[in-house]
Motif scaffolding. Structure first.
Motif, PDB file in Angstrom:
ATOM      1  N   SER A 100       0.838  -1.210   0.000  1.00  0.00           N
ATOM      2  CA  SER A 100       0.000   0.000   0.000  1.00  0.00           C
ATOM      3  C   SER A 100       0.865   1.250   0.000  1.00  0.00           C
ATOM      4  CB  SER A 100      -0.931   0.000   1.222  1.00  0.00           C
ATOM      5  OG  SER A 100      -1.824  -1.076   1.173  1.00  0.00           O
ATOM      6  N   ALA A 101       1.973   1.221   0.749  1.00  0.00           N
ATOM      7  CA  ALA A 101       2.862   2.377   0.804  1.00  0.00           C
ATOM      8  C   ALA A 101       3.501   2.640  -0.554  1.00  0.00           C
ATOM      9  CB  ALA A 101       3.947   2.167   1.863  1.00  0.00           C
ATOM     10  N   ILE A 103       2.284   1.710  -3.525  1.00  0.00           N
ATOM     11  CA  ILE A 103       1.221   2.175  -4.426  1.00  0.00           C
ATOM     12  C   ILE A 103       0.846   3.625  -4.100  1.00  0.00           C
ATOM     13  CG2 ILE A 103      -1.203   1.858  -5.063  1.00  0.00           C
ATOM     14  CD1 ILE A 103      -0.702  -1.198  -4.612  1.00  0.00           C
ATOM     15  N   LEU A 104       0.752   3.942  -2.803  1.00  0.00           N
ATOM     16  CA  LEU A 104       0.410   5.302  -2.390  1.00  0.00           C
ATOM     17  C   LEU A 104       1.470   6.290  -2.882  1.00  0.00           C
ATOM     18  CD1 LEU A 104      -1.353   7.262  -0.766  1.00  0.00           C
ATOM     19  CD2 LEU A 104      -0.081   6.612   1.294  1.00  0.00           C
ATOM     20  N   ASN A 105       2.740   5.923  -2.764  1.00  0.00           N
ATOM     21  CA  ASN A 105       3.819   6.789  -3.238  1.00  0.00           C
ATOM     22  C   ASN A 105       3.711   7.029  -4.744  1.00  0.00           C
ATOM     23  OD1 ASN A 105       7.465   6.811  -2.627  1.00  0.00           O
ATOM     24  ND2 ASN A 105       6.097   8.366  -3.426  1.00  0.00           N
ATOM     25  N   LEU A 107       0.960   6.806  -6.621  1.00  0.00           N
ATOM     26  CA  LEU A 107      -0.219   7.647  -6.880  1.00  0.00           C
ATOM     27  C   LEU A 107       0.068   9.117  -6.556  1.00  0.00           C
ATOM     28  CD1 LEU A 107      -3.075   5.355  -5.488  1.00  0.00           C
ATOM     29  CD2 LEU A 107      -2.608   5.913  -7.894  1.00  0.00           C
ATOM     30  N   LEU A 108       0.750   9.357  -5.447  1.00  0.00           N
ATOM     31  CA  LEU A 108       1.104  10.737  -5.074  1.00  0.00           C
ATOM     32  C   LEU A 108       1.996  11.378  -6.138  1.00  0.00           C
ATOM     33  CD1 LEU A 108       1.858  10.219  -1.265  1.00  0.00           C
ATOM     34  CD2 LEU A 108      -0.100  11.428  -2.235  1.00  0.00           C
ATOM     35  N   THR A 114       3.385  14.777  -4.534  1.00  0.00           N
ATOM     36  CA  THR A 114       4.689  14.641  -3.878  1.00  0.00           C
ATOM     37  C   THR A 114       5.783  14.672  -4.931  1.00  0.00           C
ATOM     38  OG1 THR A 114       6.010  13.340  -2.323  1.00  0.00           O
ATOM     39  CG2 THR A 114       4.815  12.115  -3.957  1.00  0.00           C
ATOM     40  N   LEU A 149      -0.065   3.814   7.387  1.00  0.00           N
ATOM     41  CA  LEU A 149      -0.079   4.596   6.150  1.00  0.00           C
ATOM     42  C   LEU A 149      -0.262   6.090   6.423  1.00  0.00           C
ATOM     43  CD1 LEU A 149      -2.131   2.253   3.800  1.00  0.00           C
ATOM     44  CD2 LEU A 149       0.334   2.667   3.782  1.00  0.00           C
ATOM     45  N   LEU A 153       2.349   8.788   5.157  1.00  0.00           N
ATOM     46  CA  LEU A 153       1.917   9.923   4.349  1.00  0.00           C
ATOM     47  C   LEU A 153       2.427  11.244   4.930  1.00  0.00           C
ATOM     48  CD1 LEU A 153       0.218  11.035   2.002  1.00  0.00           C
ATOM     49  CD2 LEU A 153      -1.771  10.988   3.506  1.00  0.00           C
TER      50      LEU A 153
END
Length: 420
Positions: A100-101, A103-105, A107-108, A114, A149, A153
Motif C-alpha cells: 500500500s505504501a 502504491i500510495l507513493n 499515486l502521489l 509529492t 499509512l 503519508l
C-alpha cells in the motif's frame, strides 16, 4: 512476504546498490558508470554502517555504565531500535502496509502531490512499528494498516517541505528524507527555535561548528570536539583513564570518518541524480523529483553528531527529573542522534539550540514511551522478539527511537486504542 524478507535481510549495503543500478539503467546511464555509481552507494552505506556501528558499540558500554552509576530503577526499559524493527517487520500488517505504501507513493507522484520517490525501504519499519503497536491494541489488520499509512503519508509531506532547506544546508542535491522518526520532530525543532528567538541573550548565542572553529581554531574542529565529548562521556561513565582516552579517540574517529563515508555515497548518488534529472526533464519539464533516503546521511554533520552525544547524559538526567516518567533510557541512548538531523537546519545547526530542542524531543519520547509501554510490550510479545542482555522478559518495554514514540505515533496509537 518471502521476497520482502529476502530484500530486508540483504540490508541497505546490498539492497541500495541493486536499487540504484536499476535506477541507473532506467535513466540511461552507461552500464559501466551505472555499476560504479551503484557500488559507490553500496560502499558508502557499508562505510556509514561500520562507523555508526563503531559509534554505537563504543557508546553502548558507556551508556550502560551511566545507567548503573546513576542508580536508575525505572520500570519501563528501552530495548533498542532492533526490537522496534522486529515488531515493525513482524506483525500481520506488513504485506498490506508495504504494498500500500509503494502504491500510495506512486499515486502521489502521478497526481503531483509529492516529489519524493521513497526508496528507503529498510526504514519502513519506523511507520510500520506504529501500525504494529496499533495492531496489538486493536487486533485489527485494517486499523493497524491505516495507522501506518497515515504515519507514512505525513512523513512524505514533511520530506517534500524540508527537502530544499536540507539540500542547501547539508549540500545534498536531489534528495529528501521521508524518515518516519526524524521527520516528525521537525515541527518540534521549529517551535523550539521560534521560542528561542523570543528570548534575549539566548537568541544571540552563536554555536554552530563553523563559528566555533573560526573562534577557537583547532579547538573547535570536529576531531577536537569529538575527543572532548568522548572523554566527558567516559568520565560520566566512571571509566578508568585508559578507557576514557580510548573513548575520546574513537568518538573523534567517528566525527572525522562519518562525513568521509557520506562523501563516498554522495559521489555515487550524484551520478544517478544527474542522469535522472536529465531523463525526467525531457519527459516532465515542469516536474522536480527527490530520491528519499536514510537520515544516516545527515548525522555526520558535526553539530548533529555532537548534540547526539550530549543527549546521552541529558536523557538520563531527564529520566530522573521528569515527574511521571517510567522509561529507563538504555540501548537506544547512542541512537538519540537520529531524532534531530532533519530539524537541524531550522535550528541554524546551532549546538545550543539543537541541544535544547533535543531535550524537548527526548522528554516527549519518555512520556510517550511511558504511556504506550503496555501496548508496546504486547506487540513485542506477539512477534517473539529477542531481548538484549540485561533486559528481563517480564519488564515492560518502549524504545526511544522509532515511529511509535514520536508525537504522531503516540497520537495514532491512543486514538486507535479508544476504538479497540
Amino acid at each position: 512476504m518471502a521476497v520482502i524478507q529476502f530484500l530486508i535481510q540483504l540490508g541497505p549495503a546490498v539492497m541500495m546498490p541493486i536499487i540504484f543500478f536499476i535506477l541507473a539503467m532506467i535513466f540511461r546511464v552507461r552500464v559501466g558508470q551505472g555499476f560504479k555509481a551503484s557500488m559507490l552507494v553500496g560502499i558508502g552505506f557499508v562505510g556509514i554502517n561500520l562507523v555508526i556501528g563503531l559509534l554505537l558499540g563504543t557508546l553502548g558500554p558507556a551508556a550502560e555504565a551511566m545507567v548503573s552509576r546513576f542508580g536508575l530503577s525505572l520500570t519501563v526499559v528501552d530495548p533498542g531500535w532492533p526490537v522496534g524493527a522486529t515488531i515493525g517487520w513482524g506483525t500481520p500488517i506488513v504485506p498490506f502496509v508495504v504494498f500500500s505504501a509503494v502504491i500510495l507513493n506512486i499515486l502521489l507522484l502521478m497526481f503531483k502531490w509529492t516529489k519524493t520517490v521513497n526508496i528507503d525501504i529498510f526504514n519502513y519499519w519506523h511507520f510500520m512499528l506504529t501500525g504494529g503497536v496499533v495492531y496489538a491494541a486493536t487486533n485489527s489488520v485494517v486499523v493497524g494498516t491505516i495507522a501506518a499509512l497515515i504515519h507514512f503519508l505525513i512523513a512524505i509531506v514533511i520530506a517534500d517541505v524540508t527537502a530544499p532547506r536540507i539540500q542547501k544546508e547539508f549540500d545534498l542535491k536531489g534528495v529528501s528524507f521521508a524518515h518516519a522518526t526524524s521527520a516528525i520532530y521537525v515541527p518540534i525543532g521549529m517551535a523550539v527555535n521560534w521560542i528561542i528567538e523570543k528570548i534575549p541573550g539566548l537568541r544571540t548565542i552563536k554555536a554552530d561548528p563553523e563559528e566555533i572553529t573560526k573562534k577557537y581554531g583547532v579547538m573547535g574542529e570536529p576531531l577536537t570536539l569529538g575527543t572532548i565529548l568522548g572523554v566527558l562521556l567516559g568520565i560520566l561513565a566512571g571509566f578508568g583513564i585508559a578507557e576514557i582516552l580510548t573513548l575520546g579517540v574513537k568518538v573523534a574517529a567517528v566525527m572525522v570518518l562519518l562525513p568521509a563515508m557520506i562523501n563516498v555515497l554522495v559521489e555515487g548518488l550524484e551520478i544517478v541524480r544527474k542522469a535522472a534529472e536529465a531523463f525526467l526533464k525531457q519527459r516532465f519539464p515542469d516536474r522536480e523529483f527527490y530520491i528519499g533516503l536514510d537520515t544516516a546521511l545527515l548525522i555526520g554533520n558535526p553539530a548533529v553528531l555532537a548534540t547526539g552525544l550530549l543527549l546521552i547524559p541529558g536523557a538520563l538526567i531527564l529520566a530522573i527529573l521528569l515527574p511521571g516518567n517510567k522509561v529507563l533510557p538504555f540501548v537506544d541512548l547512542a541512537s538519540l542522534v537520529f531524532l534531530i538531523p532533519m530539524a537541524a537546519p531550522y535550528l541554524q545547526k546551532n549546538l545550543v539550540r539543537l541541544f535544547i530542542s533535543g531535550l524537548v524531543m527526548v522528554a516527549l519520547v519518555l512520556y510517550a514511551g511511558t504511556s504506550i509501554a503496555p501496548l508496546y510490550t504486547t506487540a513485542a510479545n506477539l512477534v517473539n522478539v529477542s531481548l538484549p542482555e540485561g533486559v528481563s522478559a517480564t519488564t515492560e518495554l518502549a524504545n526511544l527511537v522509532g515511529g511509535a514514540t514520536t508525537p504522531l505515533g503516540w497520537l495514532l496509537i491512543k486514538l486507535a486504542s479508544i476504538f479497540a
